[in-house]
Design a protein around this motif. Sequence first.
Motif, PDB file in Angstrom:
ATOM      1  N   ARG A  15       0.843  -1.200   0.000  1.00 43.44           N
ATOM      2  CA  ARG A  15       0.000   0.000   0.000  1.00 43.44           C
ATOM      3  C   ARG A  15       0.871   1.241   0.000  1.00 43.44           C
ATOM      4  O   ARG A  15       1.925   1.270   0.635  1.00 43.44           O
ATOM      5  N   GLY A  17      -0.039   4.708   1.307  1.00 45.15           N
ATOM      6  CA  GLY A  17      -1.123   5.431   1.956  1.00 45.15           C
ATOM      7  C   GLY A  17      -2.412   4.650   1.824  1.00 45.15           C
ATOM      8  O   GLY A  17      -2.470   3.477   2.198  1.00 45.15           O
ATOM      9  N   ASP A  18      -3.433   5.282   1.256  1.00 43.91           N
ATOM     10  CA  ASP A  18      -4.735   4.620   1.115  1.00 43.91           C
ATOM     11  C   ASP A  18      -4.804   3.743  -0.135  1.00 43.91           C
ATOM     12  O   ASP A  18      -5.744   2.978  -0.320  1.00 43.91           O
ATOM     13  N   LEU A  19      -3.799   3.901  -0.979  1.00 44.73           N
ATOM     14  CA  LEU A  19      -3.854   3.219  -2.260  1.00 44.73           C
ATOM     15  C   LEU A  19      -3.245   1.821  -2.150  1.00 44.73           C
ATOM     16  O   LEU A  19      -2.086   1.672  -1.753  1.00 44.73           O
ATOM     17  N   THR A  20      -4.017   0.810  -2.484  1.00 45.05           N
ATOM     18  CA  THR A  20      -3.486  -0.555  -2.475  1.00 45.05           C
ATOM     19  C   THR A  20      -2.921  -0.852  -3.856  1.00 45.05           C
ATOM     20  O   THR A  20      -3.648  -0.901  -4.842  1.00 45.05           O
ATOM     21  N   ASP A  23      -2.579  -6.272  -4.325  1.00 50.55           N
ATOM     22  CA  ASP A  23      -3.715  -6.716  -3.534  1.00 50.55           C
ATOM     23  C   ASP A  23      -3.653  -8.235  -3.409  1.00 50.55           C
ATOM     24  O   ASP A  23      -4.190  -8.952  -4.245  1.00 50.55           O
ATOM     25  N   ASN A  59       3.773  -4.713   2.759  1.00 48.45           N
ATOM     26  CA  ASN A  59       2.911  -4.490   3.922  1.00 48.45           C
ATOM     27  C   ASN A  59       2.237  -5.771   4.402  1.00 48.45           C
ATOM     28  O   ASN A  59       1.571  -5.787   5.439  1.00 48.45           O
TER      29      ASN A  59
END
Lengths: 258, 223
Positions: A15, A17-20, A23, A59
């Motif tokens: 990730r 920040g908020d962006l994955t 996945d 992450n």
Amino acid sequence: MTDDPIIKFDSVVKRFGDLTVLDELNFEVKKGEKVSIIGPSGSGKSTVLRILMTLEEINGGMVTVGGEPLWHEKAADGSLKPASEAHLRKMRVQLGMVFQQFNLFPHMTVLRNITEAPTKVLGLSKAEAKERAEELLELVGLADQASKYPHQLSGGQQQRVGIARALAMRPNVLLFDEPTSALDPELVGEVLNVIGKLAEEHDLTMLLVTHEMRFAREISDRVCFFDQGRIREEGAPEDLFTDPNEERTREFLKAVLD
Amino acid sequence: MHWTEYLPPLMEGAWVTIQLTVYSTVLGAALAFAAGIGKLSSNWLIKAVSVAYIEVFRGTSLLVQLFWLYFALPIAGMAIGIDLRLPPVAAGVLALSLNIGAYGAEVVRGAIQSVHQDQHEAARALNFTPRQTLWNITIPQAIPEMMPSFGNLAVQNLKDTALVSLISLGDLAFRAEQIRNYTQDSTTIYSMLLVTYFGMALVLTAIMRSLEAYVGRWRTARS
């Protein structure tokens, strides 16, 4: 080519920040395999290479290279803990990278760009490193440019030096991060020729992120289509390019090939 | 007295000024590198010492630093039983280099940080240690960036040497002041003083320019 995966991504999450970006990615490369990664911008293609080169941390999940965890190491009690810098240093020996912007060292001659790491990092003697560099310059067709500085070369020549520099460390896996995207169109061919020659003549494992679809089709054993942080479709190049299963792959190929 | 008679004592003073400038610029550059690199260190103690040094010496006047080293330090030393009396030359060189080093440290830090992230990534991919990256990749590229500012600082330093005449060092300004006291010929003396400093500054600028060209020769090589 053997069946052992030299690279393995197991449910890897990345990730920003908020962006994955990745996945729960599952992905494998076998020893000696040439794999191309294609897909739209922002699909996480380059991130896969940057994680392998230890330029980006993960992450979640697990990455193994040559059977050993890359971003984890065994603690004294046998459990896995986040990798130390020393572990990363040990693991990095297996990998080499060719950058989109070449990232040559501008203050060093072509020859020193190639000999610096082998002497300082691998401990080769100056003479050994020079011999190795000269062989590689021969391979990439720049034997007569050894004493020039990078800015005196064309982009295509600089990228070929970048390839020689990475090869001088004798990696098992060579990562190409959009190696021709920063080049003027007329210089793309000379770089692709060198990569193609490597793919043909060496048992090096190669992982290539590219927008050059024709080239990917020519040199790859397997092509992976990335979309939204996952592999949407993968397969032999003749299958994926001519008769993709997924609608999304079809759309993408139509857009880039037309 | 004819103005040519002023020349021998002035030249004697100019020689002292040149020595002060050279010593303090060289020592100052060393301090600038130490503190500039120290400020970027991941070790908090090294970082704290560097930051403290830079801020103290940038934040106080050179004249006060000079007086402190020459007049206050020996008394402070006496209080704790150590002989800290400095010869005027040592006090002068020390004050000048500490001062110029603090300004230079910010130049060094800025130039090191201006080296592109791409270079760090290439170095990491080739498995250089952080220390090897600093000394073999980052600093060699940062030095040419520093040179224009270092040139300014060196000239600034040359002019600042005039302050050391206040601790009775026989530099150019001190000699000029002596002659003026004796002859009262202010216009001639001060004009000669101006011209001499200006001449030295020109030479120093030329030296710094060629140094700049030398350390940045990889940027200008022709194909």
